[in-house]
Scaffold this active site. Structure first.
Site, mmCIF file in Angstrom:
data_model
loop_
_atom_site.group_PDB
_atom_site.id
_atom_site.type_symbol
_atom_site.label_atom_id
_atom_site.label_comp_id
_atom_site.label_asym_id
_atom_site.label_seq_id
_atom_site.Cartn_x
_atom_site.Cartn_y
_atom_site.Cartn_z
ATOM 1 N N LYS A 1 68.750 0.569 50.866
ATOM 2 C CA LYS A 1 69.272 0.776 52.212
ATOM 3 C C LYS A 1 68.437 -0.060 53.182
ATOM 4 O O LYS A 1 67.325 0.290 53.523
ATOM 5 C CB LYS A 1 69.205 2.271 52.569
ATOM 6 C CG LYS A 1 69.962 2.639 53.851
ATOM 7 C CD LYS A 1 69.049 2.612 55.023
ATOM 8 C CE LYS A 1 69.766 2.924 56.323
ATOM 9 N NZ LYS A 1 68.944 2.618 57.510
ATOM 10 N N GLY B 1 58.362 1.617 57.017
ATOM 11 C CA GLY B 1 58.874 1.739 58.376
ATOM 12 C C GLY B 1 57.929 2.544 59.249
ATOM 13 O O GLY B 1 56.727 2.624 58.981
ATOM 14 N N SER B 2 58.485 3.160 60.260
ATOM 15 C CA SER B 2 57.672 3.845 61.264
ATOM 16 C C SER B 2 57.176 5.201 60.779
ATOM 17 O O SER B 2 57.746 5.810 59.865
ATOM 18 C CB SER B 2 58.493 4.052 62.544
ATOM 19 O OG SER B 2 59.496 5.033 62.342
ATOM 20 N N GLY C 1 59.082 8.120 58.614
ATOM 21 C CA GLY C 1 58.434 8.489 57.362
ATOM 22 C C GLY C 1 58.204 9.983 57.242
ATOM 23 O O GLY C 1 58.363 10.573 56.164
ATOM 24 N N GLU D 1 55.038 3.607 53.235
ATOM 25 C CA GLU D 1 54.187 2.572 53.819
ATOM 26 C C GLU D 1 54.588 2.491 55.284
ATOM 27 O O GLU D 1 55.664 1.990 55.615
ATOM 28 C CB GLU D 1 54.384 1.239 53.100
ATOM 29 C CG GLU D 1 53.282 0.231 53.388
ATOM 30 C CD GLU D 1 53.521 -0.552 54.665
ATOM 31 O OE1 GLU D 1 52.881 -0.197 55.688
ATOM 32 O OE2 GLU D 1 54.323 -1.480 54.661
ATOM 33 N N CYS E 1 53.126 -4.483 60.257
ATOM 34 C CA CYS E 1 52.515 -3.152 60.266
ATOM 35 C C CYS E 1 50.997 -3.225 60.269
ATOM 36 O O CYS E 1 50.322 -2.392 60.875
ATOM 37 C CB CYS E 1 53.016 -2.329 59.073
ATOM 38 S SG CYS E 1 52.770 -3.132 57.474
ATOM 39 N N GLU F 1 51.076 2.281 68.306
ATOM 40 C CA GLU F 1 51.385 1.001 67.671
ATOM 41 C C GLU F 1 52.411 0.253 68.517
ATOM 42 O O GLU F 1 53.550 0.699 68.657
ATOM 43 C CB GLU F 1 51.938 1.218 66.261
ATOM 44 C CG GLU F 1 52.279 -0.081 65.559
ATOM 45 C CD GLU F 1 52.883 0.132 64.180
ATOM 46 O OE1 GLU F 1 52.655 -0.721 63.304
ATOM 47 O OE2 GLU F 1 53.585 1.135 63.989
#
Length: 419
Positions: free
Chosen positions: A112, A167-168, A172, A189, A223, A321
């Protein structure tokens, strides 16, 4: 089950098909993601390298005991169906990092992609479909804001045994919660707020461009980019000025234009977030040394390379971030202070120490609470496991950890003769 040797042959066919379309995929990546063509070609080449590494994976049994009566060994079994949920900043590299080892290790994959970069995924699905049996690699796209949320469906579906996500942090956490209902295996991650510690013994003119690159590569959409820069007070002004010069020389523009180093932000959502963080910092009295806004007259989501000073903990731009071409920079007095402030974060993905004293730099690196710590470089991925401490993730990718990530462990206590 299909033997490992045959799965490796299948992945070799995948790589062969992929290699025939590298230039096409790099071109599409520029158009969809926004990065310059040279960077896109680098990502495409890096993904090919990941396929090669997957083909080289071995999973021999680990023998714990072998006596006259019994042999105790540990073997690895495929997990089953893996949902690979991938980001928009490196849509090809991050995806191959998941599906290549997962397939070689005996799993099937539902991929996805981000709704901001679905085209590269769909084209890769078309290119690779002839190299794999039906159902081994499946590409399913969708906007998570639509009534049918593809990501939520995958993470709650009983037929999915493992979710591998990049992703974020907020997303997550939702995935981790959804996977708890039936104890799916999960690798996360997620984001980072990486600190770079610049000691007073550095060659300022030599190191400033490298720190700048560690923060602004891919227009800051990495990231593990530098997102907080701690500079010793003795060289703070000089280093700050050199960073501003780097920003003023940086070439942002259309990724197909010769000489362009940095592209736009990928989407309006990210542009709005970066803008809001800088405006909040400005409102709190922080000094915007350069940049600080959208590029006037530009088509696309361009944001000027921005250095922000007079900033510290408690300002959102420093604590959160930003994931864009903005770097806050702050002075420190001692190594101990720098390490303590660098570790004072809910994130723990990466970090770096910049120094001419390798022994001290290496010692300081081991004190940073982060999954990967560099000395005199930043964002350079190794072949070693990659992932984060604290809220930056769970589990690891790359290296030997791919085997751990995409297999279950089975202990066999095998009889050799009756006792």
């Amino acid at each position: 089950a299909v033997p490992l040797s045959e799965r490796k042959l299948a992945m070799a066919k995948v790589k062969e098909a992929y290699d025939h379309h590298r230039d096409e995929l790099a071109d599409l990546l520029v158009r969809e993601q926004g990065k310059p063509l040279a960077s896109a070609k680098g990502e495409v080449a890096g993904a090919a390298g990941l396929m090669k590494k997957a083909i080289e994976l071995t999973v021999p049994p680990e023998v714990y005991s072998d006596t006259a009566t019994r042999r105790i060994e540990v073997v690895r079994k495929p997990i089953g169906v893996v949902a690979a949920i991938t980001p928009w900043n490196f849509p090809i590299f991050c995806s191959v990092a998941k599906f290549a080892p997962a397939i070689v290790l005996g799993n099937t994959v539902v991929w996805k992609p981000s709704p901001f970069t679905p085209l590269t995924a769909l084209r890769m699905g078309e290119i690779l479909q002839s190299a794999l049996p039906p159902g081994v690699l499946n590409v399913v796209t969708g906007d998570d804001k639509q009534r049918f949320n593809v990501g939520a469906h995958l993470t709650s579906h009983a037929g999915v045994s493992k979710v591998s996500f990049t992703g974020s942090v907020p997303t997550g956490k939702k995935i981790m919660s959804a996977c708890s209902s039936d104890v799916k295996r999960v690798t996360l991650e997620m984001g980072g707020n990486d600190a770079a510690i610049v000691r007073k013994d550095v060659d300022v003119k030599a190191m400033a461009p490298k720190v700048f690159s560690g923060a602004f590569n891919n227009s800051g959409q990495i990231c593990c980019a530098v997102k907080r820069c701690f500079v010793h007070e003795d060289i703070f002004d000089e280093f700050k000025d050199e960073l501003v010069r780097c920003a003023e020389k940086a070439t942002f523009g259309d990724g197909f234009e010769v000489g362009v180093e940095y592209g736009p932000l990928n989407n309006k959502m990210q542009l709005d977030k970066v803008s809001a963080l800088v405006e909040d910092a400005r409102a709190q009295g922080c000094e915007v040394l350069c940049g600080g806004g959208r590029r006037e007259g530009s088509r696309g989501f361009f944001y000027e390379p921005t250095i922000v000073s007079n900033i510290k903990e408690g300002v959102r731009l420093f604590d959160e971030e930003q994931f864009g071409p903005v770097m806050p920079i702050t002075p420190y007095k001692s190594d101990e202070e720098a390490v303590a402030r660098a570790n004072d974060s809910e994130y723990g993905l990466g970090g770096s120490v910049w120094t001419s004293d390798f022994a001290t730099g290496n010692a300081l690196a081991s004190k940073l609470l982060a999954g990967t710590v560099w000395v005199n470089q930043h964002t350079d991925l190794t072949e070693a496991p990659f992932g984060g401490f604290k809220q930056s993730g769970l589990g690891r990718e790359f290296g030997s950890f791919n085997v751990a990530s995409f297999t279950e462990v089975q202990t066999l206590s095998l009889a050799k003769q009756d006792v």
